[in-house]
Write an enzyme that holds these catalytic residues in place. Structure first.
Site, PDB file in Angstrom:
ATOM      1  N   HIS A 316       1.211  -0.974   0.228  1.00  0.00           N
ATOM      2  CA  HIS A 316       0.023  -0.446   0.180  1.00  0.00           C
ATOM      3  C   HIS A 316       0.987   1.343  -0.316  1.00  0.00           C
ATOM      4  O   HIS A 316       0.320   2.511  -0.474  1.00  0.00           O
ATOM      5  CB  HIS A 316      -1.043  -0.006   1.328  1.00  0.00           C
ATOM      6  CG  HIS A 316      -2.566   0.698   1.089  1.00  0.00           C
ATOM      7  ND1 HIS A 316      -2.774   1.450  -0.022  1.00  0.00           N
ATOM      8  CD2 HIS A 316      -3.642   0.313   1.289  1.00  0.00           C
ATOM      9  CE1 HIS A 316      -3.705   1.746   0.201  1.00  0.00           C
ATOM     10  NE2 HIS A 316      -4.679   1.174   0.872  1.00  0.00           N
ATOM     11  N   ARG A 542       4.226 -37.729 -59.413  1.00  0.00           N
ATOM     12  CA  ARG A 542       5.225 -37.281 -58.232  1.00  0.00           C
ATOM     13  C   ARG A 542       4.963 -38.248 -57.352  1.00  0.00           C
ATOM     14  O   ARG A 542       3.315 -39.215 -57.229  1.00  0.00           O
ATOM     15  CB  ARG A 542       3.954 -36.282 -58.153  1.00  0.00           C
ATOM     16  CG  ARG A 542       4.456 -35.897 -56.438  1.00  0.00           C
ATOM     17  CD  ARG A 542       5.241 -35.500 -56.269  1.00  0.00           C
ATOM     18  NE  ARG A 542       5.496 -33.969 -57.236  1.00  0.00           N
ATOM     19  CZ  ARG A 542       6.847 -33.189 -57.564  1.00  0.00           C
ATOM     20  NH1 ARG A 542       7.971 -33.385 -57.024  1.00  0.00           N
ATOM     21  NH2 ARG A 542       6.780 -32.221 -58.199  1.00  0.00           N
ATOM     22  N   LEU A 608      -0.116 -34.915 -68.078  1.00  0.00           N
ATOM     23  CA  LEU A 608      -0.797 -34.619 -66.431  1.00  0.00           C
ATOM     24  C   LEU A 608      -2.492 -34.900 -66.438  1.00  0.00           C
ATOM     25  O   LEU A 608      -2.912 -34.769 -67.737  1.00  0.00           O
ATOM     26  CB  LEU A 608      -0.998 -33.482 -65.904  1.00  0.00           C
ATOM     27  CG  LEU A 608       0.865 -33.549 -65.139  1.00  0.00           C
ATOM     28  CD1 LEU A 608       0.890 -32.395 -64.384  1.00  0.00           C
ATOM     29  CD2 LEU A 608       1.295 -34.166 -64.418  1.00  0.00           C
ATOM     30  N   ASP A 649      -3.289 -31.436 -57.316  1.00  0.00           N
ATOM     31  CA  ASP A 649      -4.752 -30.920 -56.782  1.00  0.00           C
ATOM     32  C   ASP A 649      -4.746 -30.103 -58.188  1.00  0.00           C
ATOM     33  O   ASP A 649      -5.776 -29.654 -59.042  1.00  0.00           O
ATOM     34  CB  ASP A 649      -4.405 -29.528 -55.268  1.00  0.00           C
ATOM     35  CG  ASP A 649      -3.020 -29.619 -56.239  1.00  0.00           C
ATOM     36  OD1 ASP A 649      -1.541 -30.014 -56.473  1.00  0.00           O
ATOM     37  OD2 ASP A 649      -2.489 -28.080 -55.505  1.00  0.00           O
ATOM     38  N   ASN A 682      -0.077 -30.981 -52.761  1.00  0.00           N
ATOM     39  CA  ASN A 682       0.479 -29.930 -52.549  1.00  0.00           C
ATOM     40  C   ASN A 682       0.764 -28.539 -51.930  1.00  0.00           C
ATOM     41  O   ASN A 682       1.557 -27.936 -52.401  1.00  0.00           O
ATOM     42  CB  ASN A 682       1.974 -30.866 -53.258  1.00  0.00           C
ATOM     43  CG  ASN A 682       1.708 -30.217 -54.207  1.00  0.00           C
ATOM     44  OD1 ASN A 682       1.414 -29.562 -55.085  1.00  0.00           O
ATOM     45  ND2 ASN A 682       3.460 -31.480 -54.695  1.00  0.00           N
ATOM     46  N   THR A1042      -0.687 -49.221 -87.972  1.00  0.00           N
ATOM     47  CA  THR A1042      -1.203 -49.730 -88.881  1.00  0.00           C
ATOM     48  C   THR A1042      -2.677 -48.551 -89.951  1.00  0.00           C
ATOM     49  O   THR A1042      -3.300 -48.584 -88.728  1.00  0.00           O
ATOM     50  CB  THR A1042      -1.781 -51.273 -89.435  1.00  0.00           C
ATOM     51  OG1 THR A1042      -1.453 -52.390 -89.046  1.00  0.00           O
ATOM     52  CG2 THR A1042      -2.411 -51.725 -90.927  1.00  0.00           C
ATOM     53  N   ARG A1058      -7.993 -59.628 -90.167  1.00  0.00           N
ATOM     54  CA  ARG A1058      -7.322 -59.311 -90.501  1.00  0.00           C
ATOM     55  C   ARG A1058      -6.307 -59.177 -88.881  1.00  0.00           C
ATOM     56  O   ARG A1058      -5.417 -59.947 -88.322  1.00  0.00           O
ATOM     57  CB  ARG A1058      -6.081 -59.591 -91.620  1.00  0.00           C
ATOM     58  CG  ARG A1058      -4.464 -59.421 -91.565  1.00  0.00           C
ATOM     59  CD  ARG A1058      -4.059 -58.412 -92.265  1.00  0.00           C
ATOM     60  NE  ARG A1058      -3.785 -57.273 -92.314  1.00  0.00           N
ATOM     61  CZ  ARG A1058      -2.939 -55.990 -92.932  1.00  0.00           C
ATOM     62  NH1 ARG A1058      -2.716 -56.452 -93.922  1.00  0.00           N
ATOM     63  NH2 ARG A1058      -2.587 -54.804 -92.253  1.00  0.00           N
ATOM     64  N   LYS A1093      -8.605 -61.830 -99.332  1.00  0.00           N
ATOM     65  CA  LYS A1093      -8.372 -61.844 -97.593  1.00  0.00           C
ATOM     66  C   LYS A1093      -7.550 -60.130 -98.814  1.00  0.00           C
ATOM     67  O   LYS A1093      -8.407 -59.074-100.139  1.00  0.00           O
ATOM     68  CB  LYS A1093      -6.952 -62.243 -97.507  1.00  0.00           C
ATOM     69  CG  LYS A1093      -6.024 -62.477 -98.388  1.00  0.00           C
ATOM     70  CD  LYS A1093      -4.374 -62.901 -97.920  1.00  0.00           C
ATOM     71  CE  LYS A1093      -3.144 -63.350 -98.421  1.00  0.00           C
ATOM     72  NZ  LYS A1093      -2.070 -64.018 -98.037  1.00  0.00           N
ATOM     73  N   ARG A1154       4.209 -55.533-102.029  1.00  0.00           N
ATOM     74  CA  ARG A1154       2.615 -55.278-103.150  1.00  0.00           C
ATOM     75  C   ARG A1154       2.928 -54.182-104.038  1.00  0.00           C
ATOM     76  O   ARG A1154       2.601 -54.402-105.399  1.00  0.00           O
ATOM     77  CB  ARG A1154       1.605 -55.201-102.344  1.00  0.00           C
ATOM     78  CG  ARG A1154       2.019 -56.494-100.748  1.00  0.00           C
ATOM     79  CD  ARG A1154       1.092 -57.066-101.976  1.00  0.00           C
ATOM     80  NE  ARG A1154       1.390 -58.786-101.233  1.00  0.00           N
ATOM     81  CZ  ARG A1154       0.772 -59.512-101.412  1.00  0.00           C
ATOM     82  NH1 ARG A1154       0.525 -59.974-102.902  1.00  0.00           N
ATOM     83  NH2 ARG A1154       0.918 -61.105-100.035  1.00  0.00           N
TER      84      ARG A1154
END
EC number: 2.2.1.5
Length: 1231
Positions: A316, A542, A608, A649, A682, A1042, A1058, A1093, A1154
């Protein structure tokens, strides 16, 4: 009196005790005290110490007292001492001698110090202020804090932590409370210390069981934030209990805090020691006395809270009552203020808003019941916005909050927390306290897992999720926790080794996202628990190497061989690919169960998300192949192969193929029974922050389009990651739908290991660089929560080190392989000699009959019925058109046991209304697929074949990727994708570039997918003209595919057969007609299907039939496709026998033999022209102009081009200009 000049105050006894120990044996005292004790001189005592004396007889005592001379008593000195204390109070009062049997002991040490200190305290004139402070907010916020700490790192915050910190903050506003009184040169003086040093009374128990009290100081408190204050507080207490306090800890206390409330004292007036200006007492927390007999319900109803009584006993002489009262009022206000609690929560990384002080709301309990139900609904809808899912917490000043989730928004306050409300079955109860409701809601939706499911429309799915999420999570057993830790150990050990061994090499490390390994492991384990057949993984680069090693089980030696730059000797041919694109297969064995499951990782490019549709197609093919127990207990297909897809993300939000692939999820031709999506979030895309890479709140928002539940989870909490993974698999199995897990984490290094991310994201990487990894954080959390002991943690660390050593040992045993130039894959697959593609006439007839074998009561559309009748006629009489020729090829393959899958935009009918592979009842909408009848032999037995035809969504990228993947999953299937117009195939260019044209060379991944690309110049404008022949020819090499442009239905028929029967797994690109579909000359006879063919080079029929004279030919026009029919018509019109038209039906690989055989038949040719509709810089010419002269230098060295001029667009937008250009081509060809 006490030595008030001592800096140790009431701790002087302890110093003296240490001095005596040091004097007898210096080694018995902590070395930190030695320097001080060497020069220490204890204050001399006024009397020598005496041993305890037992008085044996009152009579002896009386005689001894009588024998002693007695002085007359002095009158009491009533003069007041200088400090206002009556001197007489200090005089010794005569005390009757101890009675017989009493034990008498001279007080020493702490007890003597108490006597001395209390006597000294009489010299300080004190007064005391008292204030009752509401404790409810203190109690409630401490509950929030400690619950969060219990869930995370462990530890507790005490009331004294909070009250002590509030005291320090109040001292900043009232520095006079930190002063003390002294005399300087005989003059009264008030000293204001430079810092606030808060004294804490610490109760200690000695080895002999006796208790003593020391007061140690927390120094410079005013400079500390709350977290620093708590750390300093705990450090003082810990060192006190360990006997490690130093002289510095005892000296210089400026204001003290005492807490007799811990023993139930409500109100205390402590003694104030010299050297301090104030001591603050904290009483017990109690309800007001008049309510201490009331029930909890009544107290809650009345809104009665506990009180805590604070006292300020002050000197005091230097502090006045008003200052002390204001000081307590300030503490009171701090303990109720938003700012104080906001700081405390931020400092402790509590991500939620604190409970707020408010007055009670008098609304009726009925009204509040509705408000509580609204609050529950708000948490179910918006709780994820408050979830603590970001391990970086980059914005530390931001609380995870939303107005909809605040109790105040709903008209509720902290006074309602202990009231009971009707909750209508929430968490299995009808009535609950609001405190319990909030606890359950926050545990379910706002901790380390945020759940989004409000966008789901199916009530059953939402209810299932609510029940699972709102049920208290079962804590993993110690064995399971150790297993999780072992997976983190393996993930980190692998990356640590690569970082030290292969410095600077690109590997796209998983560091910062290691929890994805235990998450994937848990998902696969749960799939095994459900008894499924296989998990197929698709993922970007990643973390791929880590997944290969620790999930798929690829040997370390193979991975490191690839790091050394050596290709796998088993894949000697081909260009190969970088190590973080390769696939693998392994077998997963349950750790805590008896099941196993096949695990495979499909190869991927750096584009990605390009692998997404490929994975879905591959899985669908495997499911179709298994076809066991095809219907489960709920009447749905048993999708026993699970696609597990990893994403980044930025890519998940940014790449359009993600939405395209998600759109396939529930379509009949593409459904796989649900994909588990894991986003390794991330929070950065290379260098781009989320605010620059997406407009949505979450990167996962695109998944809401298919009603997939979305779980956001903190990657630093591996237990939460594991729990979510298992829940995701269970949901997938229950509802056969996609599930998305958004694992928020961070990237420890740059985009690759040579990149410095701090250049563009400095603040983020300041945080990342100082952040503990998931393995270390989890270990510390387990110890802090008491889940494992320090020994168990050390064992786990040894396991971590052991795995590192195992990696090193495997590397030492690697054999180095010499690097050789890559070899072509062309010779790896050769067309078998003598392959027959013709069929019997009876099979053609059977296919024709199928189109009129309509079910009973089936009504074909009136415009379709003639087509069906015409087909039956063609099957018997010939003149087979293009569309039916195609159906004959596919139907014959089904009859021979092949699974045929055809898809594309409008492919069931055909863009040009030509196919009609599925018939629709004109009245009922019932569907009928004629070619499916070919799956059954005439005797009713199954052929083993299937005809599956689907209209695809309006997509190219995902649709083509899916079909490519299907061929990887089922190499024996005949899989065809048709573009609506060939022009639109460029929407799938990434799939064509990365998979179709180069998958075999890069990864040894084989595919026999067929692309049907309508192509031709017919004046329909630049976007309905060209399938970009030049691009496919540019991509062709090493026999990679092809490429053909057949001009007759029969040659198309043999080409398809074929391709299906030759055993070669390479893609087929067919440029199909549009106007030629109904060209009267573009038909084939039955013998063309039954006797010959595929022919890669075609002459005009007149020369093939021996009618024309080849010796008259001096000019040869080489061409392909429908232009042949225009050239042939012009030749017939002009009657030009000096000119022959030769068709190249196969554009790549060029049929050299051919072609030579054909051209050698024309001995008098002087001019060779390549004639095409396409502009000079497009079509086949850019390649043929270089390749044909090299292929046949003796004949085609001088070949010339006839075409449109070079153009930036494929064609003119005007049909009139088209007609002029087309005429010019014909004129030049026949000029």
């Amino acid at each position: 009196m006490a030595n008030i000049s001592s800096p140790f105050g009431q701790n002087e006894w302890l110093v003296e005790a240490m001095y005596r120990k040091f004097r007898d044996d210096p080694s018995s005292v902590d070395p930190s005290w030695h320097e001080f004790l060497v020069d220490y001189s204890p204050e001399p005592t006024s009397q020598p110490a005496a041993e305890p004396t037992r008085v044996t007889s009152p009579l002896v005592a009386e005689r001894a007292a009588a024998a002693a001379p007695q002085a007359p008593p002095k009158p009491a000195d009533t003069a007041a001492a200088g400090n206002g204390v009556v001197a007489a109070l200090a005089a010794k009062t005569a005390v009757p001698p101890p009675a017989e049997g009493d034990e008498v002991a001279v007080l020493r040490g702490a007890a003597a110090a108490v006597v001395k200190n209390m006597s000294a305290s009489l010299e300080v004139p004190t007064a005391t202020s008292v204030r009752a402070v509401p404790a409810k907010l203190l109690i409630d916020n401490r509950i929030v804090i400690n619950n969060q700490l219990k869930r995370t790192r462990g530890g507790k915050i005490s009331f004294t932590h909070l009250l002590g910190y509030a005291l320090v903050q109040a001292v900043k506003k009232f520095p006079n409370m930190n002063r003390h009184y002294t005399e300087v040169d005989g003059k009264p003086t008030a000293v204001t210390p430079a810092h606030t040093n808060l004294g804490l009374a610490i109760d200690l128990q000695g080895k002999d069981g006796k208790r003593s009290l020391v007061v140690a100081g927390i120094k410079r408190c005013e400079t500390m934030r709350f977290a620093q204050f708590v750390t300093a507080y705990e450090d003082i207490v810990r060192r006190a209990r360990d006997g490690k306090l130093t002289t510095e800890d005892f000296a210089g206390v400026t204001i003290s805090l005492t807490n007799p409330g811990t023993i139930g004292t409500v109100h205390s007036v402590p003694r104030l020691m010299p050297g301090q200006g104030a001591i603050i007492g904290v009483g017990a927390m109690e309800y007001p006395a008049e309510f201490q007999g009331a029930s909890e319900e009544r107290i809650a109803e009345l809104g009665i809270g506990k009180l805590i009584t604070l006292t300020s006993t002050y000197d005091h002489r230097i502090i006045q009552g008003a200052e002390s009262g204001d000081f307590l009022r300030t503490i009171h206000e701090l303990l109720l203020s938003d700012g104080f609690w906001d700081e405390v929560f931020r400092e402790l990384s509590i991500p939620y808003l604190p409970v707020r002080w408010s007055t009670d709301n008098p609304d009726s309990i009925v009204d509040k019941n509705a408000r509580v139900m609204n609050l529950i609904a708000a948490y179910r809808n918006r709780g994820h916005l408050m979830a603590d899912t970001d391990p970086l917490r980059l914005d530390k000043a931001r609380f995870r909050s939303h107005p909809d989730l605040e109790v105040l928004t709903h008209g509720l306050t902290l006074w309602d927390l202990d009231r009971v409300f009707k909750v209508d079955g929430f968490a299995g109860a009808q009535y609950k306290k609001l405190r319990d409701v909030l606890g359950l809601l926050r545990d379910a939706y706002c901790r380390h897992i945020g759940v989004e499911y409000a966008h789901i429309l199916d009530p059953e799915q939402k209810e299932w999720l609510e029940q699972r999420v709102e049920t208290k999570h079962v804590k993993p057993t110690v064995a399971q926790q150790k297993y999780i830790l072992s997976k983190l150990n393996a993930a980190e050990a692998f990356e640590t080794f690569l970082q030290t061994k292969y410095v600077g090499q690109k590997r796209f490390s998983l560091e910062g996202a290691e929890s994805v390994i235990p998450m994937m492991d848990a998902a696969i384990d749960q799939c095994a628990e459900h008894g499924l057949d296989e998990v197929v993984i698709g993922m970007p680069h990643r973390g791929r190497l880590n997944v290969l090693a620790n999930i798929v089980g690829k040997p370390y030696s193979q991975i490191f061989t690839e790091f050394e730059g050596n290709l796998n000797p088993s894949q000697a041919h081909g260009s190969g690919d970088v190590k973080y694109h390769l696939g693998a297969t392994g077998l997963y064995l349950q750790m805590f169960g008896d099941n196993d499951i096949q695990v495979s990782l499909t190869a991927n490019p750096s584009h990605l998300e390009a692998v997404d549709p490929v994975l879905e197609g591959l899985v669908r093919a495997k499911q179709d192949l298994l076809d066991h127990g095809s219907i489960d207990s709920d009447g749905q297909r048993a999708f026993s192969v699970v696609p597990l897809m990893l994403h980044g993300d930025a890519a998940f939000a940014g790449q359009g193929v993600v939405a395209e692939t998600l759109n396939l999820a529930n379509l009949p031709g593409y459904r796989v029974g649900g994909t588990i999506h894991i986003i390794v979030n991330n929070q950065i895309g290379f260098t781009t922050a989320p605010e620059y890479s997406r407009s949505s709140e979450y990167c996962t928002d695109v998944a809401k389009m298919i009603g997939a539940p979305i779980f956001h989870v903190n990657g630093d909490d591996p237990e939460a990651c594991v729990w979510v993974a298992r829940l995701a698999v269970d949901f997938r199995q229950r509802f056969k739908k996609d599930v998305v897990i958004d694992m928020l984490c961070y990237r420890r290094r740059g985009h690759n290991e040579g990149d410095d991310p701090s250049m563009t994201n400095p603040y983020m990487y300041d945080v990342v660089d100082t952040k503990r990894g998931a393995r270390k954080s989890y270990t510390e959390a387990l110890i802090g929560r008491g889940d494992i002991s320090m020994k168990e943690a050390e064992d786990a660390l040894r396991d971590y080190q052991g795995q590192l050593e195992r990696v090193f040992n495997e590397v030492r045993e690697l054999e180095k392989h010499g690097v050789q130039p890559s070899e072509s894959v062309e010779s790896d697959q050769m067309i078998p000699a003598g392959l027959a593609t013709a069929v019997d006439k009876s099979l053609l007839a059977r296919i024709g009959d199928a189109f009129l074998a309509l079910p009973n009561g089936f009504t074909a559309h009136p415009r379709v019925q003639p087509v069906l009748e015409k087909r039956r006629e063609m099957a018997y009489e010939g003149k087979i058109d293009w569309a039916f020729g195609e159906l004959l090829a596919l139907g014959s393959l089904v009859a021979e046991g092949k699974l045929v899958r055809l898809s594309g935009q409008d492919s069931r009918r055909g863009t040009f209304s030509q196919r009609h592979s599925v018939l629709i009842d004109r009245h009922t909408g019932e569907e009928f697929t004629p070619l499916q009848l070919l799956a059954t032999n005439s005797d009713g037995s199954p052929t083993g074949g299937k005809f599956l035809v689907y209209d695809s969504p309006l997509s190219e990228y995902a649709a083509v990727g899916f079909e490519y993947g299907y061929t990887v999953g089922n190499p024996d299937a005949v899989v065809l994708w048709e573009a609506q117009f060939g022009d639109f195939v460029n929407g799938a260019q990434s799939i064509i570039d990365e998979f179709i044209s180069s998958g075999e060379a890069k990864w040894g991944q084989l595919s026999n997918v067929v692309l049907l690309l309508p192509h031709g110049h017919e004046g329909q404008g630049p976007d309905h003209t060209s399938a970009r022949i030049e691009r496919f020819l540019q991509l062709w090499a090493e026999g990679s595919m092809t490429i053909a442009m057949p001009s007759t239905p029969s040659n198309y028929f043999h080409l398809l057969r074929r391709h299906a029967l030759d055993g070669i797994q390479r893609p087929l690109i067919v440029f199909t007609p549009k106007s030629m579909l109904r060209h009267k000359a573009a038909v084939s006879e039955i013998k063309d299907f039954t006797e010959i063919k595929f022919r890669s080079v075609l002459e005009e029929p007149t020369y093939e039939d021996g009618i024309g004279d080849r010796n008259k030919v001096s000019r040869i026009l080489l061409t392909s496709g429908k232009l042949y029919y225009e050239l042939a018509a012009r030749k017939a019109k002009d009657n030009r026998n000096d000119l022959a038209i030769v068709r190249l039906e196969q554009l790549a690989p060029l049929p050299r033999r051919r072609l030579r055989e054909t051209l050698d038949r024309y001995e008098n040719v002087k001019e060779f022209f390549w004639v095409q509709e396409e502009p000079a810089n497009q079509g086949a010419w850019p390649r043929f102009g270089l390749e044909l002269p090299e292929l046949l230098p003796d004949k085609l060295a001088g070949i010339k081009r006839i075409s449109r001029r070079a153009m930036s667009a494929p064609s003119s937008g005007s049909s009139k200009v088209h007609a002029v250009e087309q005429q010019e081509i014909l004129d030049e060809a026949f000029g």
